[in-house]
Design a protein around this motif. Structure first.
Motif, PDB file in Angstrom:
ATOM      1  N   UNK A  67     -10.655   3.529   9.605  1.00 47.57           N
ATOM      2  CA  UNK A  67     -11.380   2.260   9.600  1.00 47.57           C
ATOM      3  C   UNK A  67     -11.168   1.494   8.308  1.00 47.57           C
ATOM      4  N   UNK A  68     -11.133   2.194   7.169  1.00 46.23           N
ATOM      5  CA  UNK A  68     -10.910   1.497   5.906  1.00 46.23           C
ATOM      6  C   UNK A  68      -9.540   0.834   5.899  1.00 46.23           C
ATOM      7  N   UNK A  69      -8.513   1.573   6.269  1.00 46.42           N
ATOM      8  CA  UNK A  69      -7.160   1.018   6.229  1.00 46.42           C
ATOM      9  C   UNK A  69      -7.018  -0.138   7.213  1.00 46.42           C
ATOM     10  N   UNK A  70      -7.615   0.013   8.389  1.00 48.99           N
ATOM     11  CA  UNK A  70      -7.536  -1.059   9.386  1.00 48.99           C
ATOM     12  C   UNK A  70      -8.235  -2.325   8.921  1.00 48.99           C
ATOM     13  N   UNK A  71      -9.233  -2.183   8.067  1.00 48.04           N
ATOM     14  CA  UNK A  71     -10.005  -3.335   7.625  1.00 48.04           C
ATOM     15  C   UNK A  71      -9.526  -3.985   6.339  1.00 48.04           C
ATOM     16  N   UNK A  72      -8.480  -3.454   5.711  1.00 51.87           N
ATOM     17  CA  UNK A  72      -8.001  -4.025   4.456  1.00 51.87           C
ATOM     18  C   UNK A  72      -7.458  -5.429   4.669  1.00 51.87           C
ATOM     19  N   UNK A  73      -7.859  -6.333   3.813  1.00 50.62           N
ATOM     20  CA  UNK A  73      -7.440  -7.729   3.911  1.00 50.62           C
ATOM     21  C   UNK A  73      -6.326  -8.012   2.911  1.00 50.62           C
ATOM     22  N   UNK A  74      -5.816  -9.240   2.954  1.00 45.96           N
ATOM     23  CA  UNK A  74      -4.721  -9.634   2.070  1.00 45.96           C
ATOM     24  C   UNK A  74      -5.146  -9.522   0.607  1.00 45.96           C
ATOM     25  N   UNK A  75      -4.198  -9.152  -0.257  1.00 49.09           N
ATOM     26  CA  UNK A  75      -4.476  -8.978  -1.679  1.00 49.09           C
ATOM     27  C   UNK A  75      -4.199 -10.285  -2.412  1.00 49.09           C
ATOM     28  N   UNK A  76      -5.154 -10.791  -3.193  1.00 55.40           N
ATOM     29  CA  UNK A  76      -4.910 -12.019  -3.955  1.00 55.40           C
ATOM     30  C   UNK A  76      -3.679 -11.902  -4.851  1.00 55.40           C
ATOM     31  N   UNK A  77      -2.939 -12.989  -4.979  1.00 58.74           N
ATOM     32  CA  UNK A  77      -1.637 -12.964  -5.652  1.00 58.74           C
ATOM     33  C   UNK A  77      -1.732 -12.524  -7.109  1.00 58.74           C
ATOM     34  N   UNK A  78      -2.797 -12.922  -7.792  1.00 63.31           N
ATOM     35  CA  UNK A  78      -2.851 -12.629  -9.223  1.00 63.31           C
ATOM     36  C   UNK A  78      -3.063 -11.146  -9.519  1.00 63.31           C
ATOM     37  N   UNK A  79      -3.492 -10.381  -8.529  1.00 61.68           N
ATOM     38  CA  UNK A  79      -3.778  -8.966  -8.763  1.00 61.68           C
ATOM     39  C   UNK A  79      -2.561  -8.226  -9.313  1.00 61.68           C
ATOM     40  N   UNK A  80      -1.366  -8.622  -8.902  1.00 67.71           N
ATOM     41  CA  UNK A  80      -0.168  -7.896  -9.320  1.00 67.71           C
ATOM     42  C   UNK A  80       0.065  -7.962 -10.817  1.00 67.71           C
TER      43      UNK A  80
END
Length: 459
Positions: free
Chosen positions: A217-230
């Motif tokens: 459930x956690x993996x299925x619910x992961x949303x897009x990562x904001x660009x600045x995080x990298x």
């Protein structure tokens, strides 16, 4: 013993100052350390320890500068490779600051080397636990920030870390996470502003589900990562430079016009309705709303691109700069202060209409072919959208403007904030937007109330 919470609303994070008998400990400080220093002065404490739960992915830390400024020991998880002197925190270590004791627990999941700190008094009585991105309020930290190849492993680790906290700590232990108050570091939305270990046992998915269900459930619910995080993890490993909160260089109307003509990122900080009523042609509207501003500037503006701010007052510009330095946007190209009329210096202003979902419904009834743009994220769109609308998430729009048809475009999002950014991007590209200003899910005035919600509008 006193625990003060230092909120950073724009990033959905909390830092903490623990005080007792004139000695202070700071947990996960943000980069603008003047807030911490002012609070320590108010509490009349000397900061002896600055501790990090992990190398953060959603902001640049102020820990190194704070520790250097006050002469404190700087504590970072032992497994993290960094380019500065630090005290390594390993599982089972006990850190002392006056009569306070912090026991280190290795709690991997959010990152490989993430640790939590169990606070105890001189008699070894547990007072609190600082969980960073491990146990959150009704959730856990997301597990995909290190890299997709590690997500499954870290999700399993997160499950066991949260269970370790619950197993080893008394039920009444107050829980103080760093993330989870709107931060994209949370795997799923959190609930509440305070909690204890015992309360989490009843509601936290890692404590109420079996391991594989939790992982799936956690993996299925992961949303897009904001660009600045990298850029944040590497920046924290190198060590952020000292923060600069001074006013950017003033930009006069002539120079401002040149930057706008060149297509640079010129950001107007005013409210979305004020911007829509009249703005400099080519300017973009990132309203200085503390819950959204830094998220979407960091997400949409290419890292390192020159940014010029337009504010109504110097205070507004200073507030925006404070928000931006937290994610490493340090070198602003300048700022202009004043009304759009004054800054236009005689040039004509641009504008576009503002409406609501009721107005959108009327417009769609009059024109069945009306172009409607949904600027929400994919996980929001999965719950449905305005019937017939096109979906382009706001973070994809700068590179997808050509996919939006010419002419009038009605644009909406979850609240109006992202729609306003989208409208300004569309205006700059020569389109004619109408801003739908309102909450999509508002029971009285949202899309469903206007008869526009369609469960099947998910593409």
């Amino acid at each position: 013993m006193q625990i003060d919470i230092i909120e950073t609303t724009g990033l959905g994070d909390r830092s903490y100052l623990i005080s007792e008998d004139g000695v202070g400990v700071v947990v996960d400080p943000q980069r603008d350390i003047d807030r911490v220093l002012a609070l320590a002065e108010k509490r009349a404490v000397h900061i002896a320890l600055v501790v990090e739960t992990h190398l953060h992915n959603d902001y640049l830390t102020g820990g190194l500068e704070l520790a250097t400024t006050v002469g404190a020991d700087y504590v970072v998880p032992a497994g993290d490779t960094v380019e500065y002197e630090r005290v390594p925190a390993g599982d089972g270590d006990v850190l002392e600051a006056g009569s306070m004791r912090l026991r280190v627990l290795h709690t991997p999941g959010h990152t490989h080397h993430h640790v939590s700190y169990v606070l105890a008094d001189a008699d070894r009585n547990v007072q609190a636990v600082f969980t960073g991105g491990s146990m959150l309020y009704g959730s856990t930290g997301r597990t995909d920030l290190v890299g997709p190849e590690h997500t499954d492993e870290l999700t399993h680790a997160q499950y066991h870390s949260v269970r370790r906290l619950a197993d080893e700590l008394p039920d009444g232990t107050p829980v103080f996470p760093t993330h989870g108050f709107g931060s994209f570091c949370s795997a799923t939305p959190t609930s509440g502003d305070s909690s204890t270990v015992g309360e989490q046992v009843a509601v936290n998915p890692a404590l109420t589900q079996d391991e594989q269900t939790f992982v799936d459930q956690l993996i299925a619910g992961l949303t897009v990562i904001p660009a600045w995080y990298s850029h944040m993890g590497p920046g924290n490993a190198v060590g952020p430079t000292p923060v600069d909160l001074s006013m950017p260089r003033p930009v006069d109307p002539t120079e401002l016009a040149e930057r706008l003509a060149a297509g640079e990122w010129v950001i107007d900080l005013r409210s979305r309705t004020a911007f829509a009523a009249g703005h400099l042609p080519g300017a973009l509207n990132f309203e200085l709303a503390l819950a959204n501003f830094v998220t979407y500037v960091g997400w949409l503006v290419p890292f390192g691109a020159p940014i010029t701010l337009i504010g109504e007052t110097e205070e507004q510009v200073a507030d925006a700069r404070r928000e931006l330095v937290r994610i490493g946007i340090d070198r602003l190209a300048g700022a202009a202060v004043g009304s759009p009329e004054a800054l236009a210096a005689g040039r004509e202003l641009s504008s576009y209409p503002v409406s609501d979902f009721t107005g959108l419904a009327a417009a769609m009834a009059a024109d069945p072919d009306l172009v409607v743009l949904d600027a929400r994220r994919a996980d929001e769109r999965a719950g449905g959208g305005v019937r017939g609308s096109r979906h382009v998430p706001i973070h994809d729009l700068p590179g997808s403007i050509d996919e939006v048809p010419d002419g009038n475009v009605w644009v909406y999002c979850g609240s109006g904030y992202r729609a306003a950014i989208a409208a300004s991007l569309l205006t700059r590209a020569g389109r004619r937007p109408v801003l739908v200003n309102g909450g999509y899910g508002d029971p009285d005035s949202g899309a469903a109330a206007a008869g526009l919600h369609d469960d099947s509008a998910t593409s």
